[in-house]
Design a protein around this motif. Structure first.
Motif, PDB file in Angstrom:
ATOM      1  N   CYS A 323      13.784 -13.153  27.248  1.00 11.19           N
ATOM      2  CA  CYS A 323      14.658 -13.494  28.376  1.00 11.19           C
ATOM      3  C   CYS A 323      15.256 -14.876  28.117  1.00 11.19           C
ATOM      4  CB  CYS A 323      13.864 -13.496  29.685  1.00 11.19           C
ATOM      5  SG  CYS A 323      14.813 -14.009  31.125  1.00 11.19           S
ATOM      6  N   LEU A 324      16.548 -15.028  28.347  1.00  8.32           N
ATOM      7  CA  LEU A 324      17.232 -16.297  28.092  1.00  8.32           C
ATOM      8  C   LEU A 324      17.202 -17.230  29.299  1.00  8.32           C
ATOM      9  CD1 LEU A 324      20.331 -15.024  26.066  1.00  8.32           C
ATOM     10  CD2 LEU A 324      18.195 -16.001  25.213  1.00  8.32           C
ATOM     11  N   ASN A 325      16.564 -16.787  30.377  1.00  6.50           N
ATOM     12  CA  ASN A 325      16.444 -17.629  31.572  1.00  6.50           C
ATOM     13  C   ASN A 325      17.791 -18.197  32.008  1.00  6.50           C
ATOM     14  OD1 ASN A 325      13.534 -17.437  31.817  1.00  6.50           O
ATOM     15  ND2 ASN A 325      13.425 -18.737  30.000  1.00  6.50           N
ATOM     16  N   CYS A 326      18.764 -17.308  32.117  1.00  2.59           N
ATOM     17  CA  CYS A 326      20.111 -17.730  32.500  1.00  2.59           C
ATOM     18  C   CYS A 326      20.093 -18.392  33.881  1.00  2.59           C
ATOM     19  CB  CYS A 326      21.060 -16.533  32.520  1.00  2.59           C
ATOM     20  SG  CYS A 326      21.135 -15.654  30.943  1.00  2.59           S
ATOM     21  N   GLU A 327      20.997 -19.338  34.075  1.00 10.62           N
ATOM     22  CA  GLU A 327      21.060 -20.041  35.357  1.00 10.62           C
ATOM     23  C   GLU A 327      21.276 -19.062  36.505  1.00 10.62           C
ATOM     24  OE1 GLU A 327      23.666 -23.593  37.497  1.00 10.62           O
ATOM     25  OE2 GLU A 327      23.692 -23.379  35.312  1.00 10.62           O
ATOM     26  N   THR A 328      22.138 -18.061  36.270  1.00 17.85           N
ATOM     27  CA  THR A 328      22.320 -16.974  37.226  1.00 17.85           C
ATOM     28  C   THR A 328      21.819 -15.702  36.576  1.00 17.85           C
ATOM     29  OG1 THR A 328      24.253 -18.031  38.214  1.00 17.85           O
ATOM     30  CG2 THR A 328      23.959 -15.679  38.627  1.00 17.85           C
ATOM     31  N   CYS A 329      20.724 -15.161  37.093  1.00 17.68           N
ATOM     32  CA  CYS A 329      20.130 -13.966  36.495  1.00 17.68           C
ATOM     33  C   CYS A 329      20.960 -12.734  36.836  1.00 17.68           C
ATOM     34  CB  CYS A 329      18.707 -13.778  37.014  1.00 17.68           C
ATOM     35  SG  CYS A 329      17.884 -12.307  36.344  1.00 17.68           S
ATOM     36  N   THR A 330      21.304 -11.964  35.805  1.00  9.03           N
ATOM     37  CA  THR A 330      22.093 -10.731  36.015  1.00  9.03           C
ATOM     38  C   THR A 330      21.296  -9.480  35.657  1.00  9.03           C
ATOM     39  OG1 THR A 330      23.016 -10.862  33.766  1.00  9.03           O
ATOM     40  CG2 THR A 330      24.240 -11.950  35.536  1.00  9.03           C
ATOM     41  N   TYR A 331      19.982  -9.632  35.392  1.00  7.03           N
ATOM     42  CA  TYR A 331      19.192  -8.457  35.039  1.00  7.03           C
ATOM     43  C   TYR A 331      19.334  -7.396  36.123  1.00  7.03           C
ATOM     44  CZ  TYR A 331      15.289  -5.453  33.815  1.00  7.03           C
ATOM     45  OH  TYR A 331      14.527  -4.359  33.472  1.00  7.03           O
ATOM     46  N   CYS A 334      22.008  -7.192  31.371  1.00  7.04           N
ATOM     47  CA  CYS A 334      21.859  -8.146  30.282  1.00  7.04           C
ATOM     48  C   CYS A 334      21.023  -7.490  29.208  1.00  7.04           C
ATOM     49  CB  CYS A 334      21.191  -9.437  30.786  1.00  7.04           C
ATOM     50  SG  CYS A 334      19.449  -9.231  31.238  1.00  7.04           S
TER      51      CYS A 334
END
Length: 339
Positions: A323-331, A334
């Motif tokens: 998991c890239l730990n995006c600032e806004t999670c789109t899972y 992704c």
């Protein structure tokens, strides 16, 4: 295709889109691929500068793109799938219910190995909601032969390519370990997270027990929950390699047949999956509490759908397990968990 003079094209099928341009007013498609040329079209075509057209040659056994798409989609659609109406030769497969999406990849790859067949899906093993787009299919040319269709239908056979497994409403039991929580030094923060996460998947946490860092006490709590009819048991805390972390040994003492201790997933490396009879007993690492998306989201929905997870299933998560730990999670939109 063949080339014909516009005046001789009446009754033929247009092989491509034709664009009309009116300077300063309009530019866009006037005649679409598949249009059958009529007598009244001739003056307009000539005014558009068309003296010749490419038209399709077909015989009486050829299958039109709309009919072909429906035949493929209707066979490929399994439980929980609905079809859209054909639009420009394409049909979409959508979720008719909430549940776990399953794709028969082998059939999918074999189907699209035929040059004139197109079928595209999203990734499987994610929870989808009613109305979501899952797949689309069409043929590449405007018409295909009945022979092509017969091969495509034979590949699909009686089993679907796209289906949805409903998530069962399971009775969930939780064992919260850790002396600091058991002795009231700190308040439990993991339980409320699991109540929410299981609730979002349609299951209810019916009972939560607390245990000290003692493997026999942990085992007793697990046995109690199973005796009380819980369908799945989650153990929180004590999943690392510290000397006081006794959850893995507690699960084993309770009779857990361990499928895997450790998973090639971040966050979620210290995850444990075991079974006591048919009841999944999962050791949940701390990341499940504080990470928006983790191993929980990749494995637990499959357990709630009734799947029996294997060591290979877990190993397959390595490709896409970061998991890239995006600032806004789109899972799940992704790459996380997509092998």
């Amino acid at each position: 295709m063949k080339e014909v003079a516009v005046e001789q094209a009446v009754g033929t099928v247009l092989a491509h889109d034709l664009t009309q341009i009116i300077p300063g007013e309009y530019k866009g498609p006037k005649f679409k691929k598949g249009h059958v040329i009529k007598e009244e079209d001739i003056p307009l075509l000539l005014s558009m500068g068309k003296k010749h057209l490419y038209v399709l040659e077909m015989d009486d056994t050829d299958v039109h793109e709309n009919d072909a798409a429906y035949r493929i989609a209707s066979r490929a659609a399994g439980e929980g799938i609905e079809l859209t109406e054909p639009s420009e030769g394409k049909i979409e497969l959508k979720a008719a219910v909430d549940g776990l999406l399953k794709i028969d990849r082998e059939k999918l790859f074999e189907l699209v190995s035929q040059d004139e067949i197109m079928f595209a899906t999203i990734h499987e093993n994610i929870v989808v909601r009613k109305g979501e787009k899952l797949a689309g299919t069409r043929i590449i040319p405007l018409f295909v032969s009945e022979e092509v269709m017969a091969k495509a239908e034979a590949v699909i056979g009686d089993g679907p390519i796209v289906s949805i497994k409903p998530l069962k409403e399971m009775r969930v039991g939780i064992v919260t370990t850790g002396s600091e929580v058991y002795n009231g030094i700190i308040e439990d923060a993991f339980g409320p997270v699991l109540i929410r996460k299981f609730g979002e998947l349609g299951s209810i946490v019916e009972k939560q027990l607390f245990s000290d860092d003692d493997d026999e006490m942990i085992a007793d709590c697990i046995r109690q929950l199973i005796d009380e009819g819980m369908d799945i048991v989650g153990i929180t805390g004590g999943m690392s390699v510290d000397p006081d972390d006794r959850t893995p040994s507690g699960i084993r003492k309770a009779g857990g047949q361990v499928v895997s201790y450790g998973a090639p997933v971040l966050p979620g490396a210290m995850f444990m999956l075991s079974y006591i009879g048919d009841v999944p007993v999962v050791g949940l690492p701390g990341c499940v509490m504080y990470s928006r998306t983790s191993i929980f989201d990749l494995i637990v929905p499959r357990l709630l759908a009734g799947e029996r997870i294997t060591k290979q299933d877990i190993n397959m998560l390595a490709h896409g397990g970061l998991c890239l730990n995006c600032e806004t999670c789109t899972y799940p939109i992704c790459g996380f968990g997509k092998g």
